[in-house]
Design an enzyme around this catalytic site. Structure first.
Site, PDB file in Angstrom:
ATOM      1  N   ASP A  98       0.790  -1.239   0.000  1.00  0.00           N
ATOM      2  CA  ASP A  98       0.000   0.000   0.000  1.00  0.00           C
ATOM      3  C   ASP A  98       0.820   1.285   0.000  1.00  0.00           C
ATOM      4  O   ASP A  98       0.341   2.328   0.434  1.00  0.00           O
ATOM      5  CB  ASP A  98      -0.911  -0.005   1.239  1.00  0.00           C
ATOM      6  CG  ASP A  98      -0.119  -0.275   2.514  1.00  0.00           C
ATOM      7  OD1 ASP A  98       1.109  -0.069   2.502  1.00  0.00           O
ATOM      8  OD2 ASP A  98      -0.729  -0.691   3.515  1.00  0.00           O
ATOM      9  N   GLU A 120      -0.270  -9.063  -0.952  1.00  0.00           N
ATOM     10  CA  GLU A 120      -0.811  -8.487   0.294  1.00  0.00           C
ATOM     11  C   GLU A 120      -2.054  -7.638  -0.030  1.00  0.00           C
ATOM     12  O   GLU A 120      -2.154  -6.459   0.326  1.00  0.00           O
ATOM     13  CB  GLU A 120       0.236  -7.669   1.061  1.00  0.00           C
ATOM     14  CG  GLU A 120      -0.110  -7.494   2.529  1.00  0.00           C
ATOM     15  CD  GLU A 120       0.950  -6.746   3.330  1.00  0.00           C
ATOM     16  OE1 GLU A 120       0.920  -5.511   3.365  1.00  0.00           O
ATOM     17  OE2 GLU A 120       1.808  -7.411   3.936  1.00  0.00           O
ATOM     18  N   GLU A 134      -2.024   5.098   2.979  1.00  0.00           N
ATOM     19  CA  GLU A 134      -1.987   3.681   2.590  1.00  0.00           C
ATOM     20  C   GLU A 134      -3.368   3.083   2.330  1.00  0.00           C
ATOM     21  O   GLU A 134      -3.535   2.263   1.425  1.00  0.00           O
ATOM     22  CB  GLU A 134      -1.258   2.861   3.662  1.00  0.00           C
ATOM     23  CG  GLU A 134       0.239   3.117   3.755  1.00  0.00           C
ATOM     24  CD  GLU A 134       0.610   4.354   4.569  1.00  0.00           C
ATOM     25  OE1 GLU A 134      -0.312   4.993   5.141  1.00  0.00           O
ATOM     26  OE2 GLU A 134       1.797   4.709   4.639  1.00  0.00           O
ATOM     27  N   HIS A 210       6.853   5.425  12.655  1.00  0.00           N
ATOM     28  CA  HIS A 210       7.112   6.220  11.458  1.00  0.00           C
ATOM     29  C   HIS A 210       5.882   6.724  10.710  1.00  0.00           C
ATOM     30  O   HIS A 210       6.015   7.481   9.769  1.00  0.00           O
ATOM     31  CB  HIS A 210       7.950   5.417  10.454  1.00  0.00           C
ATOM     32  CG  HIS A 210       7.155   4.340   9.777  1.00  0.00           C
ATOM     33  ND1 HIS A 210       6.984   3.101  10.316  1.00  0.00           N
ATOM     34  CD2 HIS A 210       6.454   4.340   8.612  1.00  0.00           C
ATOM     35  CE1 HIS A 210       6.235   2.375   9.518  1.00  0.00           C
ATOM     36  NE2 HIS A 210       5.894   3.094   8.474  1.00  0.00           N
ATOM     37  N   ARG A 212       2.838   8.361   8.762  1.00  0.00           N
ATOM     38  CA  ARG A 212       2.500   9.752   8.417  1.00  0.00           C
ATOM     39  C   ARG A 212       1.330  10.274   9.242  1.00  0.00           C
ATOM     40  O   ARG A 212       1.335  11.428   9.653  1.00  0.00           O
ATOM     41  CB  ARG A 212       2.150   9.856   6.930  1.00  0.00           C
ATOM     42  CG  ARG A 212       3.345  10.240   6.063  1.00  0.00           C
ATOM     43  CD  ARG A 212       2.889  10.439   4.616  1.00  0.00           C
ATOM     44  NE  ARG A 212       3.880  11.099   3.792  1.00  0.00           N
ATOM     45  CZ  ARG A 212       4.987  10.528   3.324  1.00  0.00           C
ATOM     46  NH1 ARG A 212       5.259   9.273   3.621  1.00  0.00           N
ATOM     47  NH2 ARG A 212       5.836  11.210   2.579  1.00  0.00           N
ATOM     48  N   HIS A 243      13.804   5.304  12.267  1.00  0.00           N
ATOM     49  CA  HIS A 243      13.537   5.452  10.829  1.00  0.00           C
ATOM     50  C   HIS A 243      14.284   6.678  10.299  1.00  0.00           C
ATOM     51  O   HIS A 243      14.470   7.658  11.024  1.00  0.00           O
ATOM     52  CB  HIS A 243      12.023   5.620  10.665  1.00  0.00           C
ATOM     53  CG  HIS A 243      11.500   5.499   9.266  1.00  0.00           C
ATOM     54  ND1 HIS A 243      11.696   6.467   8.311  1.00  0.00           N
ATOM     55  CD2 HIS A 243      10.772   4.529   8.664  1.00  0.00           C
ATOM     56  CE1 HIS A 243      11.110   6.107   7.185  1.00  0.00           C
ATOM     57  NE2 HIS A 243      10.534   4.928   7.366  1.00  0.00           N
TER      58      HIS A 243
END
Ligand code: UD1
Ligand code: UDP
Length: 382
Positions: A98, A120, A134, A210, A212, A243
């Site tokens: 995604d 997936e 995503e 991490h 967004r 990250h």
């Protein structure tokens, strides 16, 4: 007969880890020529995975820039993919999950009228903005794809509800295939700090963060919660491979750096990461992949998000959502640190996500789709 040219497209760390065993499985098939196009949406973190799994790209779009925007990733991928498809002439393109690379890879395949296999497929929160972007990426890829490789029955059911009727296979998640090649009881870490930790007498908590949608206030809360957990619990060691996103690094520097018992380290190579996960006490994360890996290794996971598209391990009892409010994260983490019963209830290995044979099923499904195999592969069952 001419070999099928199957091109895997990926660009970020998690996609690479989960596509690595598939690229290799495809390369072993007589009927298939396995091609690999990396967008390098992640540069260093992708290269690290390529090295661990000994993968070579047939095409590298090298698109990453610092603080890249969603539009820049998507537009650079689209432009770069034109050349890659024209040069490598794939019969099918495989995308994973995604990310922006996933979406742009599928869209570009569509523009060139190349069929798409979505690895997936079928994960959903049904909240357009969470995870962002995503959830929308995977829905858009669903509209484009021809074959859907769903890790679980629940993922398949999501697609059926949305009216997808053909091309669905339940395969298990390829991450379990990857994990089976990396975790070793006698593994010696290249990162010396990880060899020095006292896993028997200290509670080593593995942390990643991490997403967004956690940027800003939620990420600040998460960092302050981690600080509080470390300060209040002398028997705890927090291991946090940070990250490379500058937004994440700024939050870490502002609110967490300098706290006692917090080990801030560089992103770990995948084999190091899988082996520290196998040895740690528990996991605190907002990552998708860790929600699948840690349950397979019998490690409790607290997910620092408000929702998850991976309900299977929550149902099995090894994953809990703890949200993004500081007090909630601290309370739920301390319960697992202090309350042996609560910990034991969560610390059991479950594998709702796969049996290590996902890649073989996907390769079989592709061969079957193109008429190179007479039998449709049987679905993965837990
Ligand atoms: C991306 C994916 C996310 C996935 C995550 C895995 C999108 C929109 N997001 O988010 O779904 O969960 O990867 O980690 O596709 N950077 C480096 N070197 C690297 C990697 C990143 O310097 O090897 C820095 C760059 O400044 C880059 C920034 O991190 O601009 C953010 O990378 P990006 O891929 O845009 O977003 P992620 O948060 O990593
Ligand atoms: N990972 C890694 N090194 C790290 C952190 C994570 O190899 O320092 C691996 C982790 O084991 C998992 C994948 O990266 O396989 C998850 O990636 P990430 O959390 O970046 O993305 P997500 O899964 O949330 O999309």
């Amino acid at each position: 007969m001419k070999k099928l040219r199957i091109m895997s497209v990926f660009g970020t760390r998690p996609e690479a880890i989960k596509m690595a065993p598939l690229v290799k499985e495809l390369a072993c098939r007589e009927e298939i020529e396995s091609l690999c196009c990396v967008t390098a949406q992640h540069r260093q973190m992708l290269d690290s995975v390529m090295k661990v799994f000994d993968l070579r790209a047939d095409c590298d779009l090298d698109i990453m820039t610092p603080r890249q925007t969603l539009s820049s990733i998507t537009s650079k991928c689209l432009t770069g993919m034109d050349g890659a498809i024209e040069r490598l002439k794939p019969d099918m393109i495989l995308v994973h999950g995604d990310t922006s690379t996933t979406f742009a890879g599928a869209l570009s395949a569509f523009y060139h009228q190349v069929p798409v296999g979505h690895v997936e497929a079928g994960l959903r929160t049904y909240d357009k903005y969470s995870p962002f972007p995503e959830e929308m990426n995977r829905r858009l890829v669903t509209a484009i794809a021809d074959l859907y490789f769903c890790p679980t029955k629940n993922n398949r059911d999501n697609l059926l509800k949305e009216g997808i009727e053909k091309g669905i296979f339940i395969t298990g998640n390829t991450v379990i295939d990857a994990l089976r090649t990396t975790v070793r009881s006698d593994y010696v870490f290249a990162t010396q700090k990880l060899n020095e930790l006292d896993y028997a007498n200290r509670k080593v908590i593995l942390v990643t963060c991490h997403r967004r949608e956690n940027y800003g206030e939620p990420m600040r809360n998460i960092m302050l919660a981690l600080r509080q957990i470390a300060e209040q619990n002398e028997d705890v060691e927090l291991v946090y491979p940070v990250h490379l996103s500058p937004v994440v690094r700024e939050a870490v520097d502002a609110y967490l750096r300098g706290a006692p018992r917090v080990h801030l380290i560089e992103p770990l190579p995948a084999d190091e990461m899988h082996n520290i996960m196998a040895r740690c006490y528990m996991v605190l994360t907002d990552s998708g992949g860790l929600q699948e890996e840690a349950p397979a290794l019998g490690k409790p996971v607290l997910v620092m998000r408000r929702e998850t598209e991976r309900p299977e391990a929550v149902e099995a009892g090894t994953v809990k959502l703890c949200g993004v409010v500081q007090d909630d994260i601290v309370t739920m983490a301390e319960r697992l640190i202090r309350d042996r019963n609560a910990y034991e209830k969560m610390a059991h290995a479950v594998n709702p996500y796969g049996d290590g044979k996902a890649c073989a099923r996907i390769a079989d499904a592709i061969e079957w789709h193109f008429g190179r195999r007479s039998e449709r592969p049987a679905d993965f069952e837990v």
